[in-house]
Every structure is written in structure tokens, then in C-alpha cells.
Design an enzyme around this catalytic site. Structure first.
Site, PDB file in Angstrom:
ATOM      1  N   CYS A  14       0.869  -1.187   0.000  1.00 44.85           N
ATOM      2  CA  CYS A  14       0.000   0.000   0.000  1.00 44.85           C
ATOM      3  C   CYS A  14       0.899   1.228   0.000  1.00 44.85           C
ATOM      4  O   CYS A  14       2.089   1.126  -0.323  1.00 44.85           O
ATOM      5  CB  CYS A  14      -0.975  -0.026   1.177  1.00 44.85           C
ATOM      6  SG  CYS A  14      -0.195  -0.020   2.806  1.00 44.85           S
ATOM      7  N   ASN A  17       2.282   1.415   4.316  1.00 43.22           N
ATOM      8  CA  ASN A  17       2.599   0.148   5.002  1.00 43.22           C
ATOM      9  C   ASN A  17       2.344   0.231   6.502  1.00 43.22           C
ATOM     10  O   ASN A  17       3.023  -0.381   7.297  1.00 43.22           O
ATOM     11  CB  ASN A  17       4.049  -0.311   4.730  1.00 43.22           C
ATOM     12  CG  ASN A  17       4.367  -1.738   5.173  1.00 43.22           C
ATOM     13  OD1 ASN A  17       5.467  -2.031   5.622  1.00 43.22           O
ATOM     14  ND2 ASN A  17       3.415  -2.640   5.080  1.00 43.22           N
ATOM     15  N   CYS A  19      -1.360   0.677   7.421  1.00 43.32           N
ATOM     16  CA  CYS A  19      -2.786   0.324   7.581  1.00 43.32           C
ATOM     17  C   CYS A  19      -3.161  -0.901   6.740  1.00 43.32           C
ATOM     18  O   CYS A  19      -3.364  -1.998   7.269  1.00 43.32           O
ATOM     19  CB  CYS A  19      -3.685   1.503   7.200  1.00 43.32           C
ATOM     20  SG  CYS A  19      -3.424   2.980   8.190  1.00 43.32           S
ATOM     21  N   ARG A  20      -3.261  -0.733   5.418  1.00 47.28           N
ATOM     22  CA  ARG A  20      -3.847  -1.795   4.585  1.00 47.28           C
ATOM     23  C   ARG A  20      -2.922  -2.985   4.361  1.00 47.28           C
ATOM     24  O   ARG A  20      -3.326  -4.140   4.570  1.00 47.28           O
ATOM     25  CB  ARG A  20      -4.282  -1.207   3.227  1.00 47.28           C
ATOM     26  CG  ARG A  20      -5.437  -0.234   3.344  1.00 47.28           C
ATOM     27  CD  ARG A  20      -5.617   0.579   2.075  1.00 47.28           C
ATOM     28  NE  ARG A  20      -4.502   1.492   1.868  1.00 47.28           N
ATOM     29  CZ  ARG A  20      -4.292   2.212   0.771  1.00 47.28           C
ATOM     30  NH1 ARG A  20      -5.150   2.107  -0.234  1.00 47.28           N
ATOM     31  NH2 ARG A  20      -3.265   3.021   0.667  1.00 47.28           N
ATOM     32  N   SER A  21      -1.670  -2.738   3.919  1.00 50.58           N
ATOM     33  CA  SER A  21      -0.834  -3.904   3.567  1.00 50.58           C
ATOM     34  C   SER A  21      -0.384  -4.729   4.782  1.00 50.58           C
ATOM     35  O   SER A  21      -0.317  -5.960   4.670  1.00 50.58           O
ATOM     36  CB  SER A  21       0.345  -3.522   2.663  1.00 50.58           C
ATOM     37  OG  SER A  21       1.202  -2.597   3.257  1.00 50.58           O
ATOM     38  N   ASP A 128      -8.095   3.779   1.096  1.00 49.24           N
ATOM     39  CA  ASP A 128      -7.165   4.241   2.138  1.00 49.24           C
ATOM     40  C   ASP A 128      -7.969   4.722   3.353  1.00 49.24           C
ATOM     41  O   ASP A 128      -8.757   5.660   3.245  1.00 49.24           O
ATOM     42  CB  ASP A 128      -6.342   5.400   1.542  1.00 49.24           C
ATOM     43  CG  ASP A 128      -5.284   5.899   2.493  1.00 49.24           C
ATOM     44  OD1 ASP A 128      -5.316   5.532   3.689  1.00 49.24           O
ATOM     45  OD2 ASP A 128      -4.416   6.663   2.037  1.00 49.24           O
TER      46      ASP A 128
HETATM   47  P1  4NP Z   1      -1.763   2.776   4.161  1.00 46.51           P
HETATM   48  O1  4NP Z   1      -2.414   4.115   4.755  1.00 46.51           O
HETATM   49  O2  4NP Z   1      -1.258   3.123   2.780  1.00 46.51           O
HETATM   50  O3  4NP Z   1      -2.927   1.834   4.117  1.00 46.51           O
HETATM   51  O4  4NP Z   1      -0.685   2.374   5.129  1.00 46.51           O
HETATM   52  C1  4NP Z   1      -1.726   5.320   4.855  1.00 46.51           C
HETATM   53  C2  4NP Z   1      -0.845   5.507   5.893  1.00 46.51           C
HETATM   54  C3  4NP Z   1      -0.199   6.730   6.043  1.00 46.51           C
HETATM   55  C4  4NP Z   1      -0.457   7.744   5.151  1.00 46.51           C
HETATM   56  C5  4NP Z   1      -1.320   7.549   4.094  1.00 46.51           C
HETATM   57  C6  4NP Z   1      -1.966   6.323   3.945  1.00 46.51           C
HETATM   58  N1  4NP Z   1       0.172   9.012   5.317  1.00 46.51           N
HETATM   59  O5  4NP Z   1      -0.132   9.917   4.535  1.00 46.51           O
HETATM   60  O6  4NP Z   1       0.995   9.162   6.247  1.00 46.51           O
END
Ligand code: 4NP
Length: 157
Positions: A14, A17, A19-21, A128
Site C-alpha cells: 500500500c 505500510n 494500515c492496509r498492507s 485508504d
Molecule cells: P496505508 O495508509 O497506505 O494503508 O498504510 C496510509 C498511511 C499513512 C499515510 C497515508 C496512507 N500518510 O499519509 O501518512
């Protein structure tokens, strides 16, 4: 005589790294273990802003409520070596897939897919959840459970 069949490897990707992945890594690993199946499983982000951090507390909490422990996972950025090392490189959304393809040597592009290609859901992408509320994290988990079941079915056909 030992069997030399290489272990199939799966990398979930994602943006952050956190939340989703990592949720996909934890859920897929848990389901594979329940079935007695052995895969090499990891996750990474296309951006490196949270290097070394544990998954977001909100992801950990919704996962824990369904029996998945994400607490020992550590965030890292995708590396060049990942494109050579992993058999399946599965992005959570179209931007992840686009960013991965931009970095990946042409000969490995076929490894890169949307994770939800393996799901039954009416979603193409795992949204997201970072700037939203708890319901977004629950939806992420619903979609990831669905796609993990589909991926396991596909890998064991
Ligand atoms: P992820 O979510 O891609 O599912 O881990 C996010 C985590 C952090 C951020 C964006 C999306 N950020 O902008 O810090």
C-alpha cells in the site's frame, strides 16, 4: 529425499505500510497457517514515511477484534530486490499498482496485480482508511478477508 519445490511468495503493498498492507499480511498469514499452508509473506509501502513503525493502532485494534495479531509487524518501503524476490506483488489500490509498475523492471510487471482481483466484493480497490473513522478500517478488513480467501483458493487450485 527433500522436496525442492520453492515456497510461493506474496508481497502486499500500500502507500504507507501501516494500515492496509500490514493488515493483508497478518490476515493472509493467519488464514494460510489455519490451512497448514506455507508461503513467504511480507508487506511494504511505496512511500517510506513510517519506516520501522508498527501498524496503525486503529488497524491493530480492528484486526485484534477478529483474532489477528498485527503488533509485531514493522513498516518498510518497497525495494528493488522485492521485484526479483516475490512471485506475487499485490497493490491495495490503482495508485499503488501504478507506482509499483513505474519502479519495477519490465520483465516482472506480470507479478503486479490489484489484490481485490482475488475478491468477490463490488470494490476494485481497498480504500485508504488513514484519514477516516473506524468504519473505514472495518471495511478494509472485510475486503482483505474476502481477497485473502480468494487468493488462497487460487494458489491451492
Ligand atoms: P496505508 O495508509 O497506505 O494503508 O498504510 C496510509 C498511511 C499513512 C499515510 C497515508 C496512507 N500518510 O499519509 O501518512
Amino acid at each position: 529425499m527433500s522436496e525442492n519445490k520453492p515456497v510461493t511468495s506474496v508481497l502486499f503493498v500500500c502507500l504507507g505500510n501501516i494500515c492496509r498492507s500490514p493488515t493483508a499480511e497478518g490476515v493472509f498469514a493467519h488464514k494460510a497457517k489455519d490451512l497448514g499452508l506455507n508461503f513467504k509473506i511480507d508487506s511494504a509501502g511505496t512511500a517510506g514515511y513510517h519506516d520501522g513503525a508498527a501498524p496503525d493502532k486503529r488497524s491493530q485494534d480492528v484486526a485484534k477484534a477478529r483474532g489477528y495479531n498485527l503488533s509485531r509487524l514493522k513498516c518498510r518501503k518497497v525495494t528493488e530486490q522485492d521485484f526479483h524476490e516475490f512471485d506475487y506483488i499485490l497493490g491495495m489500490d490503482a495508485a499503488n499498482v501504478r507506482d509499483l509498475k513505474r519502479k519495477c523492471p519490465e520483465e516482472h510487471h506480470a507479478k503486479i496485480q490489484l489484490f481485490l482481483d482475488y475478491a468477490n466484493a463490488e470494490f476494485d480497490e481497498v480504500p485508504d482508511p488513514y484519514y477516516g473513522g473506524k468504519r473505514g478500517f472495518e471495511l478494509v478488513l472485510d475486503l482483505i478477508e474476502d481477497a485473502s480467501d480468494g487468493l488462497l483458493k487460487s494458489l491451492t487450485k
